[in-house]
Design a protein around this motif. Structure first.
Motif, short mmCIF file in Angstrom:
data_model
loop_
_atom_site.label_atom_id
_atom_site.label_comp_id
_atom_site.label_asym_id
_atom_site.label_seq_id
_atom_site.Cartn_x
_atom_site.Cartn_y
_atom_site.Cartn_z
N THR A 4 0.82 -1.22 0.00
CA THR A 4 0.00 0.00 0.00
C THR A 4 0.85 1.26 0.00
OG1 THR A 4 -0.14 -0.05 2.43
CG2 THR A 4 -1.90 -1.16 1.18
N ASN A 5 2.12 1.16 -0.32
CA ASN A 5 3.02 2.31 -0.24
C ASN A 5 3.57 2.73 -1.59
OD1 ASN A 5 2.99 2.59 2.67
ND2 ASN A 5 4.13 0.66 2.71
N LYS A 6 2.99 2.29 -2.69
CA LYS A 6 3.56 2.57 -4.00
C LYS A 6 3.54 4.06 -4.32
CE LYS A 6 1.89 -1.85 -5.79
NZ LYS A 6 0.81 -2.45 -6.59
N ILE A 7 4.58 4.50 -5.02
CA ILE A 7 4.64 5.85 -5.57
C ILE A 7 4.64 5.70 -7.08
CG2 ILE A 7 6.00 7.96 -5.77
CD1 ILE A 7 7.11 7.41 -2.97
N ASP A 8 3.57 6.18 -7.70
CA ASP A 8 3.36 6.04 -9.14
C ASP A 8 3.88 7.30 -9.82
OD1 ASP A 8 2.43 5.62 -11.70
OD2 ASP A 8 0.38 5.10 -11.10
N VAL A 9 4.99 7.18 -10.54
CA VAL A 9 5.60 8.36 -11.17
C VAL A 9 5.10 8.59 -12.60
CG1 VAL A 9 7.68 8.06 -9.77
CG2 VAL A 9 7.65 7.19 -12.11
N HIS A 10 4.32 7.65 -13.11
CA HIS A 10 3.80 7.79 -14.49
C HIS A 10 2.29 7.62 -14.44
CE1 HIS A 10 4.29 6.75 -19.03
NE2 HIS A 10 3.12 7.34 -18.79
N THR A 11 1.61 8.71 -14.20
CA THR A 11 0.16 8.72 -14.10
C THR A 11 -0.32 10.11 -14.46
OG1 THR A 11 -1.71 8.26 -12.61
CG2 THR A 11 0.26 9.22 -11.63
N HIS A 12 -1.46 10.20 -15.09
CA HIS A 12 -1.81 11.45 -15.77
C HIS A 12 -3.07 12.11 -15.23
CE1 HIS A 12 1.38 10.70 -18.55
NE2 HIS A 12 0.84 9.56 -18.96
N PHE A 154 10.54 14.27 -16.03
CA PHE A 154 9.85 13.09 -16.53
C PHE A 154 9.62 13.29 -18.03
CE2 PHE A 154 5.50 11.20 -17.31
CZ PHE A 154 5.93 9.88 -17.36
N ILE A 155 10.20 12.42 -18.85
CA ILE A 155 10.05 12.53 -20.30
C ILE A 155 9.01 11.54 -20.78
CG2 ILE A 155 11.19 12.36 -22.53
CD1 ILE A 155 13.78 13.17 -21.22
N HIS A 156 7.94 12.11 -21.33
CA HIS A 156 6.86 11.27 -21.86
C HIS A 156 6.94 11.28 -23.39
CE1 HIS A 156 2.90 9.70 -22.86
NE2 HIS A 156 2.90 9.18 -21.64
N PHE A 267 8.20 2.77 -10.09
CA PHE A 267 6.89 2.24 -10.44
C PHE A 267 6.09 3.26 -11.25
CE2 PHE A 267 2.33 2.00 -9.37
CZ PHE A 267 2.04 0.76 -9.93
N GLY A 268 5.42 2.79 -12.30
CA GLY A 268 4.51 3.62 -13.08
C GLY A 268 3.37 2.77 -13.60
#
Length: 313
Positions: A4-12, A154-156, A267-268
């Motif tokens: 329950t501790n995830k950090i999502d760096v790729h979310t919009h 962050f490069i998308h 994580f993303g």
């Protein structure tokens, strides 16, 4: 048990005012439909997938379709919207600020505002702007400003200047291609060497970089004998950070883990542009079909990101 501790760096994020105006400003050339989005749905998705924090970013095509002052104004409006959302939700939401590239002067001004006044956690850039990739000399002032702030970038991927394959939306194959193309362009043009204080995250496990990096690094010295040798180029590619969005599974992870610095894998999920069932599926695959140890999973879920984003730890 779900971590329950995830950090999502790729979310919009899909700001409603941006979504309402997008079609009138060129639409999305990738052929991907604009997803439904609300802060409440995003928080529900996070809770159901063990995500403590989502670092929000405006995805491609960003504000490229707006012109002149309107492009700067839309970037500023998006950044204010995301900053307000983050401030009202503690550490549940982080913020990658949008910049009005290819307007370089406007981008530098927005970097100063977003990082200096809004307290954004970093900046989102696209892999190309009107076909110009981020190693292009015209973007030097942007990299200088980011380096001065020791910024996280962050490069998308953006849609490359190529026609869509019939029936194949750009995010399926063109996005990983454009991430790879931009990464090679940045390395060969010395961006990571000249701006060492910028932390750069590549989307989708770097596209095809882990699989093809030896090809790039062995052939380039033959084409440019006076430039960096193979091992130096490999070392430069390893300076990137990488997210796992839509890149889980033993097929991709075999080359990804062999090449990438394990402390730089984040994580993303790509929610909500990845439809929720697909995002959930890739989240599960990351934990069940990659051969990760419990320690490796914990580092990817949150441990590595906490070092990149101390505020979110």
């Amino acid at each position: 048990m779900i971590d329950t501790n995830k950090i999502d760096v790729h979310t919009h994020i899909v700001p409603p005012f941006w979504g309402e105006q997008l079609e009138a400003h060129g639409g999305d050339p990738s052929g991907w439909a604009l997803p439904a989005w609300s802060a409440g749905d995003h928080l529900r998705y996070m809770d159901e997938n063990g995500i403590a924090t989502s670092v929000l970013s405006l995805t491609a095509p960003s504000v490229v379709g707006w012109e002149g002052a309107e492009r700067r104004e839309m970037a500023r409006r998006v950044n204010g919207y995301v900053a307000d959302l983050a401030s009202r939700n503690g550490t549940r939401f982080g913020n990658f600020a949008t910049v009005p590239l290819p307007d370089v002067d406007g981008a530098v001004a927005e970097i100063e505002y977003a990082l200096g006044e809004l307290g954004a956690d970093g900046v989102v850039l696209l892999s190309n702007y009107d076909g110009a990739y981020l190693g292009d000399a015209r973007f030097a002032p942007v990299w200088e400003a980011l380096n001065a702030h020791r910024a996280v970038v962050f490069i998308h991927p953006a849609h490359p200047n190529l026609p869509l394959l019939r029936g194949v939306p750009g995010p399926l194959v063109d996005y990983p291609f454009d991430t790879t193309r931009n990464a090679v362009h940045m390395v060969f043009n010395g961006v990571l060497d000249r701006y060492p204080d910028v932390t750069i995250i590549l989307s989708h496990a770097g596209g095809f970089v882990p699989y093809s990096v030896l090809r790039f690094c062995e052939l380039q010295p033959a084409l440019d004998p006076s430039g960096p040798a193979t091992e130096e180029l490999l070392g430069t590619f390893r300076k990137f950070y990488w997210d796992t969005a839509l890149s889980s599974g033993r097929f991709a992870f075999a080359s990804f883990q062999e090449f990438a610095d394990p402390t730089r894998i984040l994580f993303g999920s790509d929610f909500p542009y990845a439809p929720e069932p697909g995002a959930r599926r890739f989240n599960r695959i990351l934990d069940s079909d990659t051969g990760l140890t419990a320690e490796q999973r914990a580092a990817i879920h949150a441990g590595n990101a906490r070092r990149v984003f101390p505020r979110l730890g």
